[in-house]
Design a protein around this motif. Structure first.
Motif, PDB file in Angstrom:
ATOM      1  N   PHE A   5       0.842  -1.205   0.000  1.00  0.00           N
ATOM      2  CA  PHE A   5       0.000   0.000   0.000  1.00  0.00           C
ATOM      3  C   PHE A   5       0.874   1.250   0.000  1.00  0.00           C
ATOM      4  CE2 PHE A   5      -2.073   3.400   2.380  1.00  0.00           C
ATOM      5  CZ  PHE A   5      -3.191   3.610   1.586  1.00  0.00           C
ATOM      6  N   ALA A   6       1.924   1.236   0.825  1.00  0.00           N
ATOM      7  CA  ALA A   6       2.815   2.400   0.909  1.00  0.00           C
ATOM      8  C   ALA A   6       3.516   2.640  -0.428  1.00  0.00           C
ATOM      9  CB  ALA A   6       3.829   2.204   2.028  1.00  0.00           C
ATOM     10  N   ALA A   7       3.955   1.566  -1.097  1.00  0.00           N
ATOM     11  CA  ALA A   7       4.602   1.711  -2.409  1.00  0.00           C
ATOM     12  C   ALA A   7       3.641   2.321  -3.420  1.00  0.00           C
ATOM     13  CB  ALA A   7       5.105   0.354  -2.900  1.00  0.00           C
ATOM     14  N   THR A   8       2.398   1.879  -3.398  1.00  0.00           N
ATOM     15  CA  THR A   8       1.387   2.431  -4.298  1.00  0.00           C
ATOM     16  C   THR A   8       1.107   3.892  -3.963  1.00  0.00           C
ATOM     17  OG1 THR A   8       0.408   0.250  -4.572  1.00  0.00           O
ATOM     18  CG2 THR A   8      -0.967   2.140  -5.169  1.00  0.00           C
ATOM     19  N   ALA A   9       1.075   4.217  -2.680  1.00  0.00           N
ATOM     20  CA  ALA A   9       0.857   5.606  -2.264  1.00  0.00           C
ATOM     21  C   ALA A   9       1.994   6.500  -2.754  1.00  0.00           C
ATOM     22  CB  ALA A   9       0.723   5.695  -0.747  1.00  0.00           C
ATOM     23  N   VAL A  10       3.229   6.025  -2.650  1.00  0.00           N
ATOM     24  CA  VAL A  10       4.373   6.800  -3.147  1.00  0.00           C
ATOM     25  C   VAL A  10       4.254   6.987  -4.651  1.00  0.00           C
ATOM     26  CG1 VAL A  10       6.884   6.807  -3.463  1.00  0.00           C
ATOM     27  CG2 VAL A  10       5.906   6.176  -1.257  1.00  0.00           C
ATOM     28  N   LEU A  11       3.839   5.952  -5.362  1.00  0.00           N
ATOM     29  CA  LEU A  11       3.634   6.039  -6.808  1.00  0.00           C
ATOM     30  C   LEU A  11       2.608   7.125  -7.143  1.00  0.00           C
ATOM     31  CD1 LEU A  11       4.018   4.825  -9.700  1.00  0.00           C
ATOM     32  CD2 LEU A  11       2.125   3.315  -9.145  1.00  0.00           C
ATOM     33  N   VAL A  12       1.511   7.154  -6.432  1.00  0.00           N
ATOM     34  CA  VAL A  12       0.460   8.155  -6.671  1.00  0.00           C
ATOM     35  C   VAL A  12       0.969   9.556  -6.348  1.00  0.00           C
ATOM     36  CG1 VAL A  12      -1.816   8.939  -5.904  1.00  0.00           C
ATOM     37  CG2 VAL A  12      -1.432   6.515  -6.380  1.00  0.00           C
ATOM     38  N   VAL A  13       1.685   9.689  -5.233  1.00  0.00           N
ATOM     39  CA  VAL A  13       2.258  10.996  -4.868  1.00  0.00           C
ATOM     40  C   VAL A  13       3.256  11.448  -5.932  1.00  0.00           C
ATOM     41  CG1 VAL A  13       3.766  12.148  -3.199  1.00  0.00           C
ATOM     42  CG2 VAL A  13       1.846  10.774  -2.400  1.00  0.00           C
ATOM     43  N   HIS A  14       4.065  10.519  -6.406  1.00  0.00           N
ATOM     44  CA  HIS A  14       5.061  10.836  -7.430  1.00  0.00           C
ATOM     45  C   HIS A  14       4.389  11.372  -8.698  1.00  0.00           C
ATOM     46  CE1 HIS A  14       9.289   9.402  -8.883  1.00  0.00           C
ATOM     47  NE2 HIS A  14       9.068  10.658  -9.167  1.00  0.00           N
ATOM     48  N   LEU A  15       3.365  10.679  -9.149  1.00  0.00           N
ATOM     49  CA  LEU A  15       2.637  11.129 -10.328  1.00  0.00           C
ATOM     50  C   LEU A  15       1.969  12.482 -10.069  1.00  0.00           C
ATOM     51  CD1 LEU A  15       1.630  10.696 -13.193  1.00  0.00           C
ATOM     52  CD2 LEU A  15      -0.261   9.373 -12.254  1.00  0.00           C
ATOM     53  N   GLY A  16       1.378  12.633  -8.893  1.00  0.00           N
ATOM     54  CA  GLY A  16       0.762  13.909  -8.537  1.00  0.00           C
ATOM     55  C   GLY A  16       1.759  15.051  -8.539  1.00  0.00           C
ATOM     56  N   PHE A  17       2.967  14.772  -8.046  1.00  0.00           N
ATOM     57  CA  PHE A  17       4.003  15.804  -8.033  1.00  0.00           C
ATOM     58  C   PHE A  17       4.382  16.213  -9.450  1.00  0.00           C
ATOM     59  CE2 PHE A  17       8.372  17.332  -7.889  1.00  0.00           C
ATOM     60  CZ  PHE A  17       8.252  18.342  -6.946  1.00  0.00           C
ATOM     61  N   ILE A  18       4.520  15.240 -10.338  1.00  0.00           N
ATOM     62  CA  ILE A  18       4.860  15.547 -11.727  1.00  0.00           C
ATOM     63  C   ILE A  18       3.766  16.406 -12.367  1.00  0.00           C
ATOM     64  CG2 ILE A  18       5.160  14.538 -14.029  1.00  0.00           C
ATOM     65  CD1 ILE A  18       6.565  12.166 -12.574  1.00  0.00           C
ATOM     66  N   VAL A  19       2.530  16.052 -12.134  1.00  0.00           N
ATOM     67  CA  VAL A  19       1.413  16.845 -12.669  1.00  0.00           C
ATOM     68  C   VAL A  19       1.435  18.254 -12.069  1.00  0.00           C
ATOM     69  CG1 VAL A  19      -1.115  17.024 -12.719  1.00  0.00           C
ATOM     70  CG2 VAL A  19      -0.013  14.836 -13.195  1.00  0.00           C
ATOM     71  N   PHE A  20       1.719  18.349 -10.766  1.00  0.00           N
ATOM     72  CA  PHE A  20       1.788  19.656 -10.110  1.00  0.00           C
ATOM     73  C   PHE A  20       2.926  20.500 -10.675  1.00  0.00           C
ATOM     74  CE2 PHE A  20       3.156  22.400  -6.515  1.00  0.00           C
ATOM     75  CZ  PHE A  20       2.016  23.194  -6.465  1.00  0.00           C
ATOM     76  N   VAL A  21       4.080  19.885 -10.938  1.00  0.00           N
ATOM     77  CA  VAL A  21       5.208  20.623 -11.516  1.00  0.00           C
ATOM     78  C   VAL A  21       4.803  21.223 -12.857  1.00  0.00           C
ATOM     79  CG1 VAL A  21       7.475  20.300 -12.616  1.00  0.00           C
ATOM     80  CG2 VAL A  21       7.074  19.441 -10.303  1.00  0.00           C
ATOM     81  N   LEU A  22       4.098  20.456 -13.662  1.00  0.00           N
ATOM     82  CA  LEU A  22       3.699  20.952 -14.978  1.00  0.00           C
ATOM     83  C   LEU A  22       2.537  21.939 -14.935  1.00  0.00           C
ATOM     84  CD1 LEU A  22       4.040  17.806 -17.224  1.00  0.00           C
ATOM     85  CD2 LEU A  22       5.316  19.936 -17.399  1.00  0.00           C
ATOM     86  N   PHE A  23       1.523  21.632 -14.135  1.00  0.00           N
ATOM     87  CA  PHE A  23       0.288  22.407 -14.200  1.00  0.00           C
ATOM     88  C   PHE A  23      -0.042  23.200 -12.946  1.00  0.00           C
ATOM     89  CE2 PHE A  23      -0.290  18.699 -17.027  1.00  0.00           C
ATOM     90  CZ  PHE A  23      -0.384  19.384 -18.221  1.00  0.00           C
TER      91      PHE A  23
END
Length: 121
Positions: A5-23
């Motif tokens: 679950f923690a690995a999946t949460a980090v994956l989601v946060v990572h993707l969210g961060f990338i989207v935040f950096v762009l948009f």
């Protein structure tokens, strides 16, 4: 189960961060305080791509995946999860420079629009 679950949460946060950096600059059209959070995030995203260093979230995710008994993946987040969708042939330094440039150009345009819009009011 916790580590998976923690690995999946980090994956989601990572993707969210990338989207935040762009948009994330678009949040400034709604909430001006977002600028103080977004500019350092965009600078980090630019630096990671421009220097070719890895994001610390990738080794964290891999460590959690290993503890959960899940397969680790090679390369960074972009290479593993997004590259096959966005750049099917592989990530090169030239591609990383292009990504870094995209972060800068897109955000400069967004902030020019945001501040131009605010000036007009």
């Amino acid at each position: 189960m916790f580590y998976g679950f923690a690995a999946t949460a980090v994956l989601v946060v990572h993707l969210g961060f990338i989207v935040f950096v762009l948009f994330g600059g678009l949040l400034a059209t709604w909430r001006r305080w977002a600028i103080a959070i977004h500019l350092p995030a965009a600078a980090w995203g630019f630096a990671v791509e421009a220097t070719g260093t890895g994001c610390p979230l990738t080794p964290l995710e891999n460590a959690l995946r290993a503890r959960a008994g899940m397969a680790r993946y090679e390369g960074g987040f972009i290479e593993h999860w997004l590259l096959s969708v966005i750049y099917p042939e592989g990530l090169t330094r030239d591609t990383q420079y292009a990504l870094a440039g995209t972060v800068i150009v897109f955000n400069v345009l967004v902030y020019a629009w945001v501040f131009g819009r605010r000036k007009g009011k």
